[in-house]
Design a protein around this motif. Structure first.
Motif, PDB file in Angstrom:
ATOM      1  N   ASN A  13       0.869  -1.182   0.000  1.00 29.09           N
ATOM      2  CA  ASN A  13       0.000   0.000   0.000  1.00 29.09           C
ATOM      3  C   ASN A  13       0.902   1.226   0.000  1.00 29.09           C
ATOM      4  OD1 ASN A  13      -3.156  -0.638   1.118  1.00 29.09           O
ATOM      5  ND2 ASN A  13      -1.639  -2.262   1.363  1.00 29.09           N
ATOM      6  N   THR A  14       0.868   2.023  -1.054  1.00 26.04           N
ATOM      7  CA  THR A  14       1.760   3.186  -1.067  1.00 26.04           C
ATOM      8  C   THR A  14       1.044   4.400  -0.484  1.00 26.04           C
ATOM      9  OG1 THR A  14       1.221   3.691  -3.385  1.00 26.04           O
ATOM     10  CG2 THR A  14       3.113   2.287  -2.982  1.00 26.04           C
ATOM     11  N   TYR A  15       1.824   5.356  -0.094  1.00 24.38           N
ATOM     12  CA  TYR A  15       1.366   6.477   0.717  1.00 24.38           C
ATOM     13  C   TYR A  15       0.329   7.342   0.003  1.00 24.38           C
ATOM     14  CZ  TYR A  15       5.630   5.117   3.147  1.00 24.38           C
ATOM     15  OH  TYR A  15       6.603   4.391   3.790  1.00 24.38           O
ATOM     16  N   GLY A  16      -0.481   8.029   0.812  1.00 25.43           N
ATOM     17  CA  GLY A  16      -1.451   8.963   0.269  1.00 25.43           C
ATOM     18  C   GLY A  16      -0.781  10.303  -0.002  1.00 25.43           C
ATOM     19  N   PHE A  17      -0.590  10.622  -1.271  1.00 31.03           N
ATOM     20  CA  PHE A  17       0.127  11.833  -1.660  1.00 31.03           C
ATOM     21  C   PHE A  17      -0.826  12.931  -2.095  1.00 31.03           C
ATOM     22  CE2 PHE A  17       4.120   9.808  -1.418  1.00 31.03           C
ATOM     23  CZ  PHE A  17       5.116  10.752  -1.653  1.00 31.03           C
ATOM     24  N   LEU A  18      -0.541  14.149  -1.642  1.00 37.44           N
ATOM     25  CA  LEU A  18      -1.169  15.320  -2.214  1.00 37.44           C
ATOM     26  C   LEU A  18      -0.207  15.850  -3.263  1.00 37.44           C
ATOM     27  CD1 LEU A  18      -3.568  17.339  -2.085  1.00 37.44           C
ATOM     28  CD2 LEU A  18      -2.120  18.749  -0.609  1.00 37.44           C
ATOM     29  N   ASN A  19      -0.665  15.832  -4.520  1.00 43.73           N
ATOM     30  CA  ASN A  19       0.161  16.278  -5.636  1.00 43.73           C
ATOM     31  C   ASN A  19      -0.316  17.638  -6.137  1.00 43.73           C
ATOM     32  OD1 ASN A  19       1.596  13.569  -6.125  1.00 43.73           O
ATOM     33  ND2 ASN A  19      -0.566  13.011  -6.233  1.00 43.73           N
ATOM     34  N   VAL A  20       0.614  18.391  -6.695  1.00 45.74           N
ATOM     35  CA  VAL A  20       0.293  19.688  -7.288  1.00 45.74           C
ATOM     36  C   VAL A  20       0.905  19.728  -8.677  1.00 45.74           C
ATOM     37  CG1 VAL A  20       2.356  20.804  -6.316  1.00 45.74           C
ATOM     38  CG2 VAL A  20       0.383  22.203  -6.937  1.00 45.74           C
ATOM     39  N   THR A  21       0.280  20.451  -9.589  1.00 48.86           N
ATOM     40  CA  THR A  21       0.873  20.579 -10.913  1.00 48.86           C
ATOM     41  C   THR A  21       2.169  21.379 -10.810  1.00 48.86           C
ATOM     42  OG1 THR A  21      -0.311  22.632 -11.450  1.00 48.86           O
ATOM     43  CG2 THR A  21      -1.420  20.552 -12.008  1.00 48.86           C
ATOM     44  N   GLU A  22       3.126  21.032 -11.651  1.00 48.36           N
ATOM     45  CA  GLU A  22       4.402  21.746 -11.633  1.00 48.36           C
ATOM     46  C   GLU A  22       4.214  23.230 -11.923  1.00 48.36           C
ATOM     47  OE1 GLU A  22       7.083  19.808 -14.278  1.00 48.36           O
ATOM     48  OE2 GLU A  22       7.383  18.082 -12.969  1.00 48.36           O
ATOM     49  N   LYS A  23       3.281  23.538 -12.796  1.00 47.70           N
ATOM     50  CA  LYS A  23       3.028  24.945 -13.150  1.00 47.70           C
ATOM     51  C   LYS A  23       2.538  25.734 -11.943  1.00 47.70           C
ATOM     52  CE  LYS A  23       0.715  27.905 -16.569  1.00 47.70           C
ATOM     53  NZ  LYS A  23       0.627  29.021 -15.632  1.00 47.70           N
ATOM     54  N   PHE A  24       1.583  25.160 -11.192  1.00 50.31           N
ATOM     55  CA  PHE A  24       1.071  25.867 -10.022  1.00 50.31           C
ATOM     56  C   PHE A  24       2.181  26.033  -8.978  1.00 50.31           C
ATOM     57  CE2 PHE A  24      -1.073  26.644  -6.074  1.00 50.31           C
ATOM     58  CZ  PHE A  24      -2.200  27.374  -6.415  1.00 50.31           C
ATOM     59  N   ALA A  25       2.974  24.980  -8.783  1.00 50.31           N
ATOM     60  CA  ALA A  25       4.060  25.049  -7.797  1.00 50.31           C
ATOM     61  C   ALA A  25       5.073  26.123  -8.163  1.00 50.31           C
ATOM     62  CB  ALA A  25       4.739  23.697  -7.685  1.00 50.31           C
ATOM     63  N   LYS A  26       5.351  26.268  -9.457  1.00 50.96           N
ATOM     64  CA  LYS A  26       6.306  27.270  -9.913  1.00 50.96           C
ATOM     65  C   LYS A  26       5.731  28.679  -9.822  1.00 50.96           C
ATOM     66  CE  LYS A  26       9.011  28.637 -13.975  1.00 50.96           C
ATOM     67  NZ  LYS A  26       9.325  28.338 -15.408  1.00 50.96           N
ATOM     68  N   ASP A  27       4.471  28.822 -10.223  1.00 53.58           N
ATOM     69  CA  ASP A  27       3.857  30.150 -10.278  1.00 53.58           C
ATOM     70  C   ASP A  27       3.381  30.656  -8.922  1.00 53.58           C
ATOM     71  OD1 ASP A  27       4.284  30.038 -12.983  1.00 53.58           O
ATOM     72  OD2 ASP A  27       2.200  29.633 -13.525  1.00 53.58           O
ATOM     73  N   HIS A  28       2.998  29.729  -8.023  1.00 52.18           N
ATOM     74  CA  HIS A  28       2.363  30.137  -6.765  1.00 52.18           C
ATOM     75  C   HIS A  28       2.913  29.355  -5.564  1.00 52.18           C
ATOM     76  CE1 HIS A  28      -0.432  32.018  -9.540  1.00 52.18           C
ATOM     77  NE2 HIS A  28      -0.757  30.841 -10.038  1.00 52.18           N
ATOM     78  N   PRO A  29       4.213  29.409  -5.325  1.00 55.16           N
ATOM     79  CA  PRO A  29       4.791  28.617  -4.225  1.00 55.16           C
ATOM     80  C   PRO A  29       4.214  28.952  -2.856  1.00 55.16           C
ATOM     81  CG  PRO A  29       6.361  30.252  -5.063  1.00 55.16           C
ATOM     82  CD  PRO A  29       5.233  30.201  -6.033  1.00 55.16           C
ATOM     83  N   ASP A  30       3.905  30.226  -2.617  1.00 58.69           N
ATOM     84  CA  ASP A  30       3.342  30.604  -1.318  1.00 58.69           C
ATOM     85  C   ASP A  30       1.962  29.991  -1.114  1.00 58.69           C
ATOM     86  OD1 ASP A  30       5.588  32.048  -0.683  1.00 58.69           O
ATOM     87  OD2 ASP A  30       4.750  33.982  -1.274  1.00 58.69           O
ATOM     88  N   HIS A  31       1.222  29.832  -2.184  1.00 62.12           N
ATOM     89  CA  HIS A  31      -0.121  29.270  -2.054  1.00 62.12           C
ATOM     90  C   HIS A  31      -0.089  27.749  -1.946  1.00 62.12           C
ATOM     91  CE1 HIS A  31      -1.088  33.374  -3.296  1.00 62.12           C
ATOM     92  NE2 HIS A  31      -2.206  33.181  -2.621  1.00 62.12           N
ATOM     93  N   VAL A  32       0.972  27.125  -2.443  1.00 61.94           N
ATOM     94  CA  VAL A  32       1.174  25.700  -2.162  1.00 61.94           C
ATOM     95  C   VAL A  32       1.333  25.516  -0.655  1.00 61.94           C
ATOM     96  CG1 VAL A  32       2.682  23.704  -2.488  1.00 61.94           C
ATOM     97  CG2 VAL A  32       2.199  25.212  -4.414  1.00 61.94           C
ATOM     98  N   LYS A  33       2.116  26.396  -0.044  1.00 60.47           N
ATOM     99  CA  LYS A  33       2.322  26.321   1.407  1.00 60.47           C
ATOM    100  C   LYS A  33       1.023  26.579   2.163  1.00 60.47           C
ATOM    101  CE  LYS A  33       7.101  27.900   0.923  1.00 60.47           C
ATOM    102  NZ  LYS A  33       8.017  29.050   1.119  1.00 60.47           N
ATOM    103  N   LYS A  34       0.199  27.469   1.651  1.00 61.24           N
ATOM    104  CA  LYS A  34      -1.079  27.755   2.324  1.00 61.24           C
ATOM    105  C   LYS A  34      -2.010  26.553   2.271  1.00 61.24           C
ATOM    106  CE  LYS A  34      -1.004  32.794   1.910  1.00 61.24           C
ATOM    107  NZ  LYS A  34      -1.707  34.024   1.499  1.00 61.24           N
ATOM    108  N   VAL A  35      -2.017  25.855   1.148  1.00 59.17           N
ATOM    109  CA  VAL A  35      -2.832  24.638   1.048  1.00 59.17           C
ATOM    110  C   VAL A  35      -2.312  23.577   2.013  1.00 59.17           C
ATOM    111  CG1 VAL A  35      -3.464  22.717  -0.463  1.00 59.17           C
ATOM    112  CG2 VAL A  35      -3.597  25.062  -1.309  1.00 59.17           C
ATOM    113  N   ILE A  36      -1.000  23.409   2.062  1.00 56.06           N
ATOM    114  CA  ILE A  36      -0.419  22.427   2.983  1.00 56.06           C
ATOM    115  C   ILE A  36      -0.709  22.815   4.431  1.00 56.06           C
ATOM    116  CG2 ILE A  36       1.770  21.515   3.866  1.00 56.06           C
ATOM    117  CD1 ILE A  36       2.801  21.545   0.983  1.00 56.06           C
ATOM    118  N   ALA A  37      -0.651  24.097   4.735  1.00 56.06           N
ATOM    119  CA  ALA A  37      -0.958  24.554   6.102  1.00 56.06           C
ATOM    120  C   ALA A  37      -2.398  24.198   6.477  1.00 56.06           C
ATOM    121  CB  ALA A  37      -0.736  26.054   6.219  1.00 56.06           C
ATOM    122  N   ALA A  38      -3.317  24.318   5.531  1.00 59.47           N
ATOM    123  CA  ALA A  38      -4.708  23.944   5.789  1.00 59.47           C
ATOM    124  C   ALA A  38      -4.822  22.440   5.998  1.00 59.47           C
ATOM    125  CB  ALA A  38      -5.597  24.399   4.633  1.00 59.47           C
TER     126      ALA A  38
END
Length: 322
Positions: free
Chosen positions: A208-233
């Motif tokens: 059973n492999t881990y439950g991953f939250l994935n993000v598109t590379e484009k969103f991660a590149k364009d909006h790194p601070d908002h990736v962190k906000k989603v992870i914080a939530a």
């Protein structure tokens, strides 16, 4: 006076340009999936914590239901969502085949799949599957679990009759006698146990492999601070789940329209303690990578180990998780 005026105008222009850049960096909306196999996504959606965090920026949140890793990965690849919840090895397979994603957070360490048979089935082991009809959803952890389990017993996919069904349809086919076995996914697997007496005859948490939250590379590149906000939530939801297991079970029950005992059984098979992707996950995926090559699930010549290294991105979670 003229030069002073020019300096003031210049300063205002720079300030306005800075504001414009900041505004350009903020996403117009954030699109996430929620999934019945991801309790944190259900808790987060229920309480609206991300919506509250983004309210001052006027960024709306859009939720999309994923019925399985394959659906979540399709949504990510098509640009329908920015964040998608999947099994880790399914994400590796998808990225190896061209899906530009990053695995940035672990929403749980689940045992969410196993080999399931009807309560009166004569099948007792993986070896007994030879020549039998087995349902599993392609591109998901259950499908990869099936392949790995067969290989461990010296069998191949061609030794069984694989029936490609989405998870809910696989459960129905099992309980209606249309297939001999099903490689299930919680909470549907737990529901079949509780409501139909189905039996889990082969379990292996290592497959059973881990439950991953994935993000598109484009969103991660364009909006790194908002990736962190989603992870914080997500972090807020994870900690709340650990502190409130009974209330979590009620939310899962209501969101997935399941009996409460089913939701409670599902939650016993989830470990929410380690949310940061890292070397543990790299090693687990590399040990499983051979199945992707042997079954020709990736293009010939694909360096799967490199794909794994490129997929797992711990920096966002490390900046948030305390």
């Amino acid at each position: 006076m003229n030069s002073v005026f020019k300096r003031i105008v210049s300063s205002v222009a720079i300030a306005l340009a800075s504001v414009g850049i900041a505004q350009a960096e903020a996403p117009k909306e954030i699109r996430l999936d929620y999934a019945y196999y991801s309790p944190p996504s259900l808790v987060l959606k229920r309480f609206g914590w991300l919506e509250q965090d983004l309210k001052t920026e006027n960024i709306p949140v859009k939720w999309v239901l994923s019925a399985g890793s394959n659906r979540a990965l399709e949504y990510l690849n098509s640009g329908s969502v920015d964040f998608g919840s999947t099994a880790g090895l399914a994400a590796v397979l998808s990225k190896a085949n061209g899906n530009p994603i990053k695995g940035v957070y672990i929403f749980s360490r689940p045992e969410w799949t196993a080999l399931v048979v009807p309560k009166d089935s004569p099948i007792k082991s993986i070896k007994d599957l030879k020549g039998k009809k087995v349902a599993a959803t392609k591109g998901t952890d259950p499908f990869l679990f099936l392949l790995r389990s067969l290989h461990a017993e010296g069998l191949k996919k061609t030794d069984i009759e694989h029936v490609a069904l989405q998870h809910a349809d696989g459960r129905a086919a099992l309980e209606q006698g249309k297939v001999d076995a099903w490689v299930g996914l919680d909470p549907l697997m737990a529901a079949s146990e509780v409501e139909a007496g189905s039996k889990l005859i082969y379990r292996n948490v290592a497959y059973n492999t881990y439950g991953f939250l994935n993000v598109t590379e484009k969103f991660a590149k364009d909006h790194p601070d908002h990736v962190k906000k989603v992870i914080a939530a997500y972090e807020k939801a994870r900690k709340w789940i650990i502190a409130n297991p009974d209330e979590t079970a009620r939310i899962v029950s209501e969101e997935a329209k399941l009996a409460l005992p089913v939701a409670k059984l599902q939650l016993t098979r989830n470990d929410f303690r380690n949310p940061v992707p890292g070397e543990e996950h790299v090693k687990a995926f590399k040990s499983a990578a051979s199945i992707l090559v042997e079954e020709e699930l990736v293009k010939k010549g694909t360096d799967v180990n490199k794909v794994i290294d490129d997929l797992i991105e711990p920096s966002f979670a490390k900046a948030v998780v305390r």
